[in-house]
Design an enzyme around this catalytic site. Sequence first.
Site, PDB file in Angstrom:
ATOM      1  N   HIS A 272     -56.672 -24.567  12.786  1.00  0.00           N
ATOM      2  CA  HIS A 272     -56.500 -23.455  13.303  1.00  0.00           C
ATOM      3  C   HIS A 272     -56.946 -22.127  12.544  1.00  0.00           C
ATOM      4  O   HIS A 272     -55.835 -21.658  11.757  1.00  0.00           O
ATOM      5  CB  HIS A 272     -54.787 -23.139  13.471  1.00  0.00           C
ATOM      6  CG  HIS A 272     -54.247 -23.892  14.875  1.00  0.00           C
ATOM      7  ND1 HIS A 272     -54.110 -23.550  15.942  1.00  0.00           N
ATOM      8  CD2 HIS A 272     -53.529 -25.208  14.444  1.00  0.00           C
ATOM      9  CE1 HIS A 272     -53.501 -24.623  16.573  1.00  0.00           C
ATOM     10  NE2 HIS A 272     -53.556 -25.550  15.735  1.00  0.00           N
TER      11      HIS A 272
ATOM     12  N   CYS B 131     -58.256 -27.607  17.702  1.00  0.00           N
ATOM     13  CA  CYS B 131     -56.900 -28.388  17.817  1.00  0.00           C
ATOM     14  C   CYS B 131     -56.745 -28.649  19.252  1.00  0.00           C
ATOM     15  O   CYS B 131     -57.565 -29.578  19.605  1.00  0.00           O
ATOM     16  CB  CYS B 131     -55.669 -27.759  17.348  1.00  0.00           C
ATOM     17  SG  CYS B 131     -54.390 -28.855  16.660  1.00  0.00           S
TER      18      CYS B 131
ATOM     19  N   GLU C 267     -57.560 -19.188  13.441  1.00  0.00           N
ATOM     20  CA  GLU C 267     -56.907 -18.080  14.002  1.00  0.00           C
ATOM     21  C   GLU C 267     -55.495 -17.824  13.270  1.00  0.00           C
ATOM     22  O   GLU C 267     -55.023 -16.679  13.566  1.00  0.00           O
ATOM     23  CB  GLU C 267     -56.940 -18.084  15.425  1.00  0.00           C
ATOM     24  CG  GLU C 267     -55.745 -18.923  16.274  1.00  0.00           C
ATOM     25  CD  GLU C 267     -56.149 -20.559  16.104  1.00  0.00           C
ATOM     26  OE1 GLU C 267     -56.876 -20.817  15.455  1.00  0.00           O
ATOM     27  OE2 GLU C 267     -55.223 -21.182  16.382  1.00  0.00           O
TER      28      GLU C 267
HETATM   29  N1  GLN Z   1     -50.411 -31.790  19.394  1.00  0.00           N
HETATM   30  C1  GLN Z   1     -51.052 -30.978  20.540  1.00  0.00           C
HETATM   31  C2  GLN Z   1     -51.830 -32.079  21.663  1.00  0.00           C
HETATM   32  O1  GLN Z   1     -51.830 -32.935  21.416  1.00  0.00           O
HETATM   33  C3  GLN Z   1     -51.989 -30.280  19.702  1.00  0.00           C
HETATM   34  C4  GLN Z   1     -51.688 -29.399  18.686  1.00  0.00           C
HETATM   35  C5  GLN Z   1     -52.328 -28.274  18.521  1.00  0.00           C
HETATM   36  O2  GLN Z   1     -52.973 -27.346  19.114  1.00  0.00           O
HETATM   37  N2  GLN Z   1     -51.794 -27.346  17.259  1.00  0.00           N
HETATM   38  O3  GLN Z   1     -52.084 -31.429  22.621  1.00  0.00           O
END
Ligand code: GLN
Length: 192
Positions: A173, A77, A175
């Site tokens: 994610h 992410c 994890e």
């Molecule tokens: N929205 C976050 C970003 O742009 C990422 C979200 C996440 O890691 N769950 O940095």
Amino acid sequence: MKIGVLSFQGSFVEHLNSIKALGHTPIAVKTAEQLNQCKALILPGGETTNLRKVIPFSLKKEIMSKAKKGFPIYGTCAGAILLAEKIEDEISFLPLIEVEIQRNAYGSQLDSFEEKIEINAEGFSNKEKKFPAVFIRAPQIKKIFSKKVKVLAYCNKKPVLLRQKNILISTFHPELTNDLRIHEFFLKMISD
Ligand code: GLN
């Protein structure tokens, strides 16, 4: 094996626990010295705006130099955003995978959702056993610039798990689930 998890912000505790659950030694990484003890590094989810500010330049430099020599790195992410060669409307941070990514691409209605996805990679031969992918204010891959980038999974026709040699990214994610198969797959990349 000692496996590093960048540990400033975001879901690093969950990644440290996943590494432990697989019988390896998790190392909370905040400095280049700590990184140097590790065989691989995970960049957790969190907030990229924040992560950009807190990662020391010396650590950033060391990550880039190790990655160029084949050191395995997995970004989930926000971690995936940091590793993208191009980030829509922003400057890249650790440009190590040849894709363009857009932050918060699912909009407010779909800020968070879970979807069972099929993964096309070693260790995922049981197609019945789909992977529970958790998306939280997730980014989306908008372009893939190189044939070296392999898409290992899609969700609603969008690429969500991708690999370019020693770099692995997911827009979700793993994890946050008890399914350790993606972490296991990543650790196998160490011996590739
Ligand atoms: N929205 C976050 C970003 O742009 C990422 C979200 C996440 O890691 N769950 O940095």
